[in-house]
Design a protein around this motif. Sequence first.
Motif, mmCIF file in Angstrom:
data_model
loop_
_atom_site.group_PDB
_atom_site.id
_atom_site.type_symbol
_atom_site.label_atom_id
_atom_site.label_comp_id
_atom_site.label_asym_id
_atom_site.label_seq_id
_atom_site.Cartn_x
_atom_site.Cartn_y
_atom_site.Cartn_z
ATOM 1 N N VAL A 309 0.861 -1.183 0.000
ATOM 2 C CA VAL A 309 0.000 0.000 0.000
ATOM 3 C C VAL A 309 0.891 1.224 0.000
ATOM 4 N N GLU A 310 0.358 2.331 -0.513
ATOM 5 C CA GLU A 310 1.161 3.554 -0.578
ATOM 6 C C GLU A 310 1.500 4.078 0.813
ATOM 7 N N ILE A 311 0.535 4.020 1.718
ATOM 8 C CA ILE A 311 0.752 4.494 3.085
ATOM 9 C C ILE A 311 0.582 3.320 4.029
ATOM 10 N N SER A 312 1.599 3.022 4.794
ATOM 11 C CA SER A 312 1.597 1.853 5.672
ATOM 12 C C SER A 312 0.476 1.943 6.717
ATOM 13 N N ILE A 313 -0.206 0.813 6.935
ATOM 14 C CA ILE A 313 -1.265 0.746 7.949
ATOM 15 C C ILE A 313 -0.682 0.058 9.179
ATOM 16 N N ASN A 314 0.061 0.826 9.964
ATOM 17 C CA ASN A 314 0.640 0.270 11.186
ATOM 18 C C ASN A 314 -0.297 0.396 12.377
ATOM 19 N N GLU A 315 -1.172 1.348 12.331
ATOM 20 C CA GLU A 315 -2.104 1.577 13.428
ATOM 21 C C GLU A 315 -3.471 1.896 12.850
ATOM 22 N N VAL A 316 -4.475 1.122 13.233
ATOM 23 C CA VAL A 316 -5.857 1.408 12.843
ATOM 24 C C VAL A 316 -6.476 2.257 13.938
ATOM 25 N N LEU A 317 -7.010 3.410 13.548
ATOM 26 C CA LEU A 317 -7.619 4.310 14.510
ATOM 27 C C LEU A 317 -9.107 4.041 14.690
ATOM 28 N N GLY A 318 -9.750 3.491 13.683
ATOM 29 C CA GLY A 318 -11.173 3.192 13.772
ATOM 30 C C GLY A 318 -11.723 2.716 12.446
ATOM 31 N N ILE A 319 -12.889 2.073 12.492
ATOM 32 C CA ILE A 319 -13.548 1.593 11.282
ATOM 33 C C ILE A 319 -15.028 1.956 11.331
ATOM 34 N N GLN A 320 -15.628 2.087 10.162
ATOM 35 C CA GLN A 320 -17.065 2.299 10.043
ATOM 36 C C GLN A 320 -17.548 1.670 8.745
ATOM 37 N N ALA A 321 -18.835 1.409 8.693
ATOM 38 C CA ALA A 321 -19.415 0.847 7.481
ATOM 39 C C ALA A 321 -19.532 1.914 6.415
ATOM 40 N N ALA A 322 -19.177 1.551 5.197
ATOM 41 C CA ALA A 322 -19.414 2.416 4.044
ATOM 42 C C ALA A 322 -20.735 1.995 3.414
ATOM 43 N N GLU A 323 -21.328 2.884 2.634
ATOM 44 C CA GLU A 323 -22.683 2.626 2.151
ATOM 45 C C GLU A 323 -22.756 1.472 1.160
ATOM 46 N N ASN A 324 -21.692 1.174 0.449
ATOM 47 C CA ASN A 324 -21.754 0.126 -0.564
ATOM 48 C C ASN A 324 -21.275 -1.227 -0.051
ATOM 49 N N GLY A 325 -21.155 -1.379 1.279
ATOM 50 C CA GLY A 325 -20.711 -2.655 1.829
ATOM 51 C C GLY A 325 -19.231 -2.715 2.113
ATOM 52 N N ASP A 326 -18.470 -1.714 1.696
ATOM 53 C CA ASP A 326 -17.053 -1.641 2.059
ATOM 54 C C ASP A 326 -16.920 -1.168 3.499
ATOM 55 N N ILE A 327 -15.687 -1.120 3.982
ATOM 56 C CA ILE A 327 -15.409 -0.632 5.323
ATOM 57 C C ILE A 327 -14.442 0.544 5.229
ATOM 58 N N TRP A 328 -14.831 1.666 5.866
ATOM 59 C CA TRP A 328 -13.906 2.785 6.015
ATOM 60 C C TRP A 328 -12.907 2.433 7.112
ATOM 61 N N VAL A 329 -11.626 2.687 6.849
ATOM 62 C CA VAL A 329 -10.571 2.413 7.829
ATOM 63 C C VAL A 329 -9.712 3.667 7.972
ATOM 64 N N MET A 330 -9.702 4.233 9.174
ATOM 65 C CA MET A 330 -8.796 5.350 9.465
ATOM 66 C C MET A 330 -7.493 4.758 9.994
ATOM 67 N N SER A 331 -6.360 5.146 9.393
ATOM 68 C CA SER A 331 -5.095 4.502 9.760
ATOM 69 C C SER A 331 -3.971 5.513 9.930
ATOM 70 N N PHE A 332 -2.888 5.028 10.530
ATOM 71 C CA PHE A 332 -1.689 5.830 10.737
ATOM 72 C C PHE A 332 -0.475 4.917 10.598
ATOM 73 N N GLY A 333 0.564 5.432 9.936
ATOM 74 C CA GLY A 333 1.772 4.629 9.788
ATOM 75 C C GLY A 333 2.938 5.463 9.319
ATOM 76 N N PHE A 334 4.040 5.359 10.021
ATOM 77 C CA PHE A 334 5.268 6.073 9.669
ATOM 78 C C PHE A 334 5.025 7.567 9.466
ATOM 79 N N GLY A 335 4.274 8.147 10.405
ATOM 80 C CA GLY A 335 4.060 9.593 10.400
ATOM 81 C C GLY A 335 3.001 10.096 9.455
ATOM 82 N N LYS A 336 2.274 9.199 8.797
ATOM 83 C CA LYS A 336 1.246 9.614 7.853
ATOM 84 C C LYS A 336 -0.115 9.036 8.248
#
Length: 479
Positions: A309-336
């Motif tokens: 992935v372009e931005i590393s997902i080292n820490e997940v801050l939270g998740i929520q349902a997206a309207e089309n069945g996907d999942i929103w994922v807020m993440s943090f990794g290596f300062g981004k």
Amino acid sequence: MKTNILWGILLLTVSLFVGSCSKDSKETIAPAPEFELVTEMDGTNPLFVSPDQVFKIEYNAKNIKSVTTSTLPEGWTAEIDESGKYINVKATANAVSKAKLTITATGEDTQKVSKEVTLCCLNFFDDVNGTFVLNEGNMTTENGSLTYITADGYVFDDAYKTVNGSELGNVAQDMAFYGDKIYIITQNGDVNAVGKKFENDGMLIVVNAKTLKKEMAFSKEDLPELDWPTHIAVLDEEHVYIRDNKGIHRLDTKTKKLTTVEGTSGAPKSQFVTMNGKVYTYKTGLLGCILEISPDKDNATKINFPYRVEISINEVLGIQAAENGDIWVMSFGFGKSAMNKFNVESKKIIQRQINVKPNVGSSGVAFASYDNNIYYVDGTTIYRLKFDEDESLNAASGLDAEETLTDLSAIDNNAGLLYNGLGVHPVTGNVYINTIKSFAQYTQNTIWSFDFNNSAENPAAKYENYTNFSAGFFFAPGK
């Protein structure tokens, strides 16, 4: 002869005159009727009536011959007791929510005095246009509570207690909707963090979604395996999932049996995503992933994020349902920091970088979403990312798409800090935010409602001093 006739006529005239005066002197004017309602009412707000419970409206009456009431809509009744000087008002759970009651007192003649009372049956909590605000309460001194904001903006404080006459457990944390019920989980139930016994309805409370009437309650003694539970998801009565300090447990409410869901040790203090008949949470860290829980087995399935992935997902801050069945994922990794849209079936992920690392409140809410609009907070500043799914864009395109909406502390000096995240109304798209002046001055607080498409500086609504350490905003699902 003429003299006698004239004298007779004179006597008759005097007699008629005297008789007429005597008759007039016996006529009395009826005293004016006096009629006042004794029961205290707020003239600007309706009179709230709990379903199937009698509400007594008392009155004072003087010089009154009768008292009558207007015809009420189906489901409502009003019974008058003139000797006791009161009216018993009652509504069924299926009554129309609002009604007008006209009380007419008739005097000893035809004079009348009327009073009009607006009635409201407490059977509207399943309205998709309403808003719930769950309150933790102070963990050492208060029970939890539930505030409700009606579709027309009336704030109904401590709605659960008003309906049930009792209180939620200490440190209320999360709510889940299933069918015609609402499940409310509290951290401490009826024994607070320092061992003090509280008078309340327990650790897990199940209420009717329409009326908020308690239908089932589990005390701390009923659920001894739970260690500070925080979040809840419901698939059915036999699959109620509760997250605590040890992991995730499945509760069968029919048997009161708790079963550990394998593979969920260390599950984060964060709200679940419930969709497509399954429950989702996550694990954070270098081996972070989405955890999928199905009702057919008591163990979680790992769904890993793509390795590249372009931005590393080292820490997940939270998740929520997206309207089309996907999942929103807020993440943090290596300062981004990044907002990700992740499909659990295809493992496809779209990333958009953002400029700040958002606040994550104690309830585990890092952001709120409406369509492809993502709202998040740093301090008391509100941001929005309009998530663009164009696959030709790189992750850094999110930096330019991010908007700074408003700083609440610049609008109101009492907005010292945000407490426990955001909520977005699924019908209106309005963003709800809770702020407090400080932890010591938490009773000075504000519920904000913004229509950011209309104004970022002027809230659509502002409700002051109703929360007690808000755990978050919740909305009844569509039917």
